[in-house]
Design a protein around this motif. Structure first.
Motif, PDB file in Angstrom:
ATOM      1  N   ARG A  17      19.001  45.176 -19.063  1.00 30.70           N
ATOM      2  CA  ARG A  17      17.754  44.750 -19.707  1.00 30.70           C
ATOM      3  C   ARG A  17      17.873  43.333 -20.260  1.00 30.70           C
ATOM      4  O   ARG A  17      16.999  42.481 -20.024  1.00 30.70           O
ATOM      5  N   ILE A  18      18.969  43.046 -20.954  1.00 27.59           N
ATOM      6  CA  ILE A  18      19.136  41.724 -21.556  1.00 27.59           C
ATOM      7  C   ILE A  18      19.339  40.669 -20.466  1.00 27.59           C
ATOM      8  O   ILE A  18      18.812  39.549 -20.567  1.00 27.59           O
ATOM      9  N   ALA A  19      20.081  41.017 -19.419  1.00 29.92           N
ATOM     10  CA  ALA A  19      20.302  40.072 -18.318  1.00 29.92           C
ATOM     11  C   ALA A  19      18.986  39.689 -17.653  1.00 29.92           C
ATOM     12  O   ALA A  19      18.729  38.507 -17.366  1.00 29.92           O
ATOM     13  N   ILE A  26      20.392  41.466 -11.000  1.00 33.49           N
ATOM     14  CA  ILE A  26      21.414  42.502 -10.846  1.00 33.49           C
ATOM     15  C   ILE A  26      21.531  42.839  -9.355  1.00 33.49           C
ATOM     16  O   ILE A  26      20.564  43.266  -8.733  1.00 33.49           O
ATOM     17  N   VAL A  27      22.738  42.639  -8.778  1.00 36.07           N
ATOM     18  CA  VAL A  27      22.927  42.876  -7.349  1.00 36.07           C
ATOM     19  C   VAL A  27      23.716  44.153  -7.066  1.00 36.07           C
ATOM     20  O   VAL A  27      23.804  44.585  -5.915  1.00 36.07           O
ATOM     21  N   LEU A  28      24.310  44.742  -8.099  1.00 37.26           N
ATOM     22  CA  LEU A  28      25.039  46.003  -7.933  1.00 37.26           C
ATOM     23  C   LEU A  28      25.018  46.766  -9.247  1.00 37.26           C
ATOM     24  O   LEU A  28      25.293  46.190 -10.301  1.00 37.26           O
ATOM     25  N   ARG A  29      24.668  48.022  -9.153  1.00 35.86           N
ATOM     26  CA  ARG A  29      24.742  48.941 -10.295  1.00 35.86           C
ATOM     27  C   ARG A  29      25.687  50.061  -9.877  1.00 35.86           C
ATOM     28  O   ARG A  29      25.276  51.004  -9.212  1.00 35.86           O
ATOM     29  N   LYS A  30      26.950  49.932 -10.256  1.00 33.02           N
ATOM     30  CA  LYS A  30      27.956  50.878  -9.766  1.00 33.02           C
ATOM     31  C   LYS A  30      28.217  51.990 -10.781  1.00 33.02           C
ATOM     32  O   LYS A  30      28.571  51.719 -11.931  1.00 33.02           O
ATOM     33  N   PHE A 208      24.522  41.560 -25.287  1.00 31.35           N
ATOM     34  CA  PHE A 208      24.238  40.127 -25.337  1.00 31.35           C
ATOM     35  C   PHE A 208      25.527  39.314 -25.257  1.00 31.35           C
ATOM     36  O   PHE A 208      25.618  38.345 -24.497  1.00 31.35           O
ATOM     37  N   GLY A 209      26.542  39.722 -26.015  1.00 31.47           N
ATOM     38  CA  GLY A 209      27.805  38.990 -26.010  1.00 31.47           C
ATOM     39  C   GLY A 209      28.481  39.010 -24.656  1.00 31.47           C
ATOM     40  O   GLY A 209      29.075  38.012 -24.226  1.00 31.47           O
TER      41      GLY A 209
END
Length: 233
Positions: A17-19, A26-30, A208-209
């Motif tokens: 969400r923050i990205a 987002i290119v990969l959600r593993k 965020f960090g």
């Protein structure tokens, strides 16, 4: 920036969400049941998985030359192997026990206080850490980092979560829902107590960090920490 999320649990979704809010892709959600297909398209990977998966995730990124940021705790017996692999492959790697900007400032405060208190043996040191019940490792990686900060500057040589010896920092571990993370340090004498405390209000600070760290890591080579990212060295 194209990001691979290695671990798509609660923290992975916060980071996503923050990205996206910061204009990244987002290119990969593993997850634990999926493959690394798509990792080759990433500019950077962010690993918030589980202890059993962290070493595999990090080494996969390093071997492919993809910068990797890891906030997974509970796997540090293999940390030096990952450092050696990163240096061998001339890759880029950041591990942080906690990516919250506030916690990293708290680490610095903890170090400073430990140096100052090292002269006053009448004070005994103890810690408390509280997390939600889904937290797998005990104590937290953040608590271990704080304990090591104290050990580096005082008479203490180790930490313990039960029946501490005289030269061990006692860490009182509590698991209470829905606490995202609270860490307290106590210096206690017969006449008073000095306390410093960090309280996370949500997981957003960690997410965020980690994105700030990922943005910073692009184009660099080597092994780094949040001290480098925040220019605290």
């Amino acid at each position: 920036m194209k990001i691979a999320l290695l671990g798509y649990g609660k923290m992975g979704k916060v980071i996503e969400r923050i990205a996206l809010e910061r204009g990244h892709e987002i290119v990969l959600r593993k997850s634990s049941s999926s493959t690394f297909d798509g990792l080759e398209n990433a500019d950077v990977a962010i690993d918030f998985s589980v202890p059993d998966s962290a070493t595999t995730n990090i080494s996969e990124c390093i071997n492919r030359g993809i910068p990797v940021v890891s906030g997974t705790t509970g796997w540090l017996e293999d940390y030096h192997k990952m450092v050696a692999l990163c240096n061998e492959k001339n890759a880029a790697f950041i591990y942080g026990s906690n990516f919250s900007l506030g916690v990293n400032l708290f680490f610095e405060l903890n170090d400073y206080l430990a140096k100052m208190m090292s002269k006053f043996n009448q004070y005994l040191v103890s810690m408390e850490e509280i997390h939600h019940t889904q937290k797998l490792d005990k104590p937290s990686g953040t608590a271990i980092s704080l304990a090591n900060g104290i050990i580096n500057h005082t008479k203490y040589n180790n930490w313990s979560i039960e029946n501490p010896a005289e030269d061990e920092v006692f860490i009182d571990v509590k698991r209470i829902d829905p606490v995202p993370g609270t860490h307290s340090i106590f210096y206690t004498s017969e006449v008073d107590t000095i306390e410093i405390k960090h309280t996370a209000h949500s997981r957003d600070g960690f997410g965020f960090g980690s994105i700030i760290a990922a943005e910073w890591l692009i184009g660099k080579k080597g092994v780094f920490t949040m001290k480098d990212v925040l220019e605290l060295k």
